[in-house]
Design an enzyme around this catalytic site. Structure first.
Site, PDB file in Angstrom:
ATOM      1  N   HIS A 197     -14.484 -26.258 105.870  1.00 40.02           N
ATOM      2  CA  HIS A 197     -12.768 -26.436 106.218  1.00 40.02           C
ATOM      3  C   HIS A 197     -12.400 -25.245 106.233  1.00 40.02           C
ATOM      4  CE1 HIS A 197     -13.679 -30.768 105.536  1.00 40.02           C
ATOM      5  NE2 HIS A 197     -12.684 -30.896 105.852  1.00 40.02           N
ATOM      6  N   GLU A 200      -7.017 -25.082 108.992  1.00 37.97           N
ATOM      7  CA  GLU A 200      -6.668 -26.655 109.247  1.00 37.97           C
ATOM      8  C   GLU A 200      -5.250 -26.297 108.946  1.00 37.97           C
ATOM      9  OE1 GLU A 200      -7.056 -31.181 107.747  1.00 37.97           O
ATOM     10  OE2 GLU A 200      -8.181 -29.465 106.509  1.00 37.97           O
TER      11      GLU A 200
END
EC number: 3.5.4.4
Length: 335
Positions: A197, A200
């Site tokens: 991740h 974001e």
């Protein structure tokens, strides 16, 4: 265009963000777990976004209640099974489910039992439905580094048995990859594939560091490469796939609308984008809904979708045999 009937692939779906609300209620009653409400319509407000979310951190608060009902082997198996059952009904042919094992130790389960239970649910669904599934293990960035090592080490025995990759998830701070170099080095040595991740929540440089420092093969979200030319260039040059989740990005206020989301710009420029839900319950979405929104607001065509589908096949951590099977569905992608 009937997106429902098209074959689909889901590469970025969190187990604890994709529970049926009925299942939360059922388990809570069965296991005597306190909830803020036992009325389904009221409970939905606690587990789904209702246009009242202003940031990623607020979005992540919606996971508190689902995780309360994910603390036994039986419940984990059921929830994993139901997720595959639900996405199979949306004509998803392959899914990579991700979850953080250490969120499920409250009632004494160990990491191995937790992973095993989720894999059992996935495999049971595979027997009944036209779908294949694999598992990505998440290390929580809001936990300490030793906990990440623990997940990597204890999950390694399941590589080749349903576990395919490791991920770093939770809130995103600038320059987080530097803390995890040794963790991801060990993961690579163990045989995990790597997805991270990054980019974001407004920090495009994190994508650059996730690739250069952590050997990320895929990036979860990655949308803020739009503000970091060096990261954008690297993603494009190395063909790093992005697991894009448009509705989730709107909910976390990364973007104000589908029209302003950079997804179509990325696609047209040859970035290897894929379309995913992130969290089906939290964002009240499905892959079909994502595609319908992109078609309505961004002009996504059937030709565009064919590219997205093939991007997802190649980006997946599936076996070559499964990839071959997934490619066989391309002929069904017609307007």
């Amino acid at each position: 265009m009937n997106f429902k009937k098209l074959p689909k692939i889901e590469l970025h779906c969190h187990l604890d963000g994709s529970l049926r609300v009925d299942t939360i209620l059922d388990i809570a009653k069965k296991d005597n777990i306190p909830l803020p409400s036992y009325n389904k319509k009221e409970l939905i407000n606690y587990v789904s976004i209702m246009d009242d979310c202003n940031s990623l951190d607020e979005y992540l608060n919606k996971f508190f209640i689902p995780n309360k009902v994910m603390q036994t082997k039986e419940n984990l198996k059921r929830i994993a099974f139901e997720l595959l059952e639900d996405v199979a009904a949306d004509n998803v042919k392959y899914i990579e489910v991700r979850f953080a094992p250490l969120l499920h130790v409250e009632k004494g389960l160990n990491i191995e039992e937790i992973i095993e239970s989720v894999l059992e649910g996935i495999k049971e669904a595979e027997k009944l439905y036209d779908i294949k599934g694999n598992l990505i293990l998440g290390c929580m960035r809001n936990m300490d580094i030793p906990s990440a090592f623990e997940v990597v080490k204890k999950g390694a025995k399941f590589i080749g048995k349903g576990v395919v990759a490791i991920d770093l998830c939770a809130g995103e701070e600038p320059h987080f990859p530097g803390k995890y170099i040794e963790v991801l080095k060990l993961a690579k040595e163990c045989g995990y594939r790597i997805t991270i991740h990054a980019g974001e929540a407004g920090v495009g440089e994190n994508v650059l560091e996730a690739i250069n420092l952590l050997n990320a093969e895929r990036i979860g979200h990655g949308i803020y490469i739009k503000d970091c030319a060096e990261a954008y260039k690297l993603v494009k040059e190395k063909n790093i796939p992005l697991e894009v989740c448009p509705t989730s990005n709107l909910h976390t206020k990364a973007f104000e609308s589908y029209e302003t989301h950079p997804f179509m710009d990325f696609l047209k420029d040859g970035i290897k984008v894929t379309i995913n839900t992130d969290n089906m319950t939290v964002s009240n979405t499905t892959i079909t809904k994502e595609l319908e929104m992109l078609n309505k607001f961004c002009g996504l065509s059937i030709g565009d979708y064919k590219i997205l589908y093939l991007n997802a096949v190649e980006a997946s951590f599936a076996s070559s045999e499964t990839k071959k099977m997934l490619k066989s569905y391309v002929k069904e992608i017609t307007g």
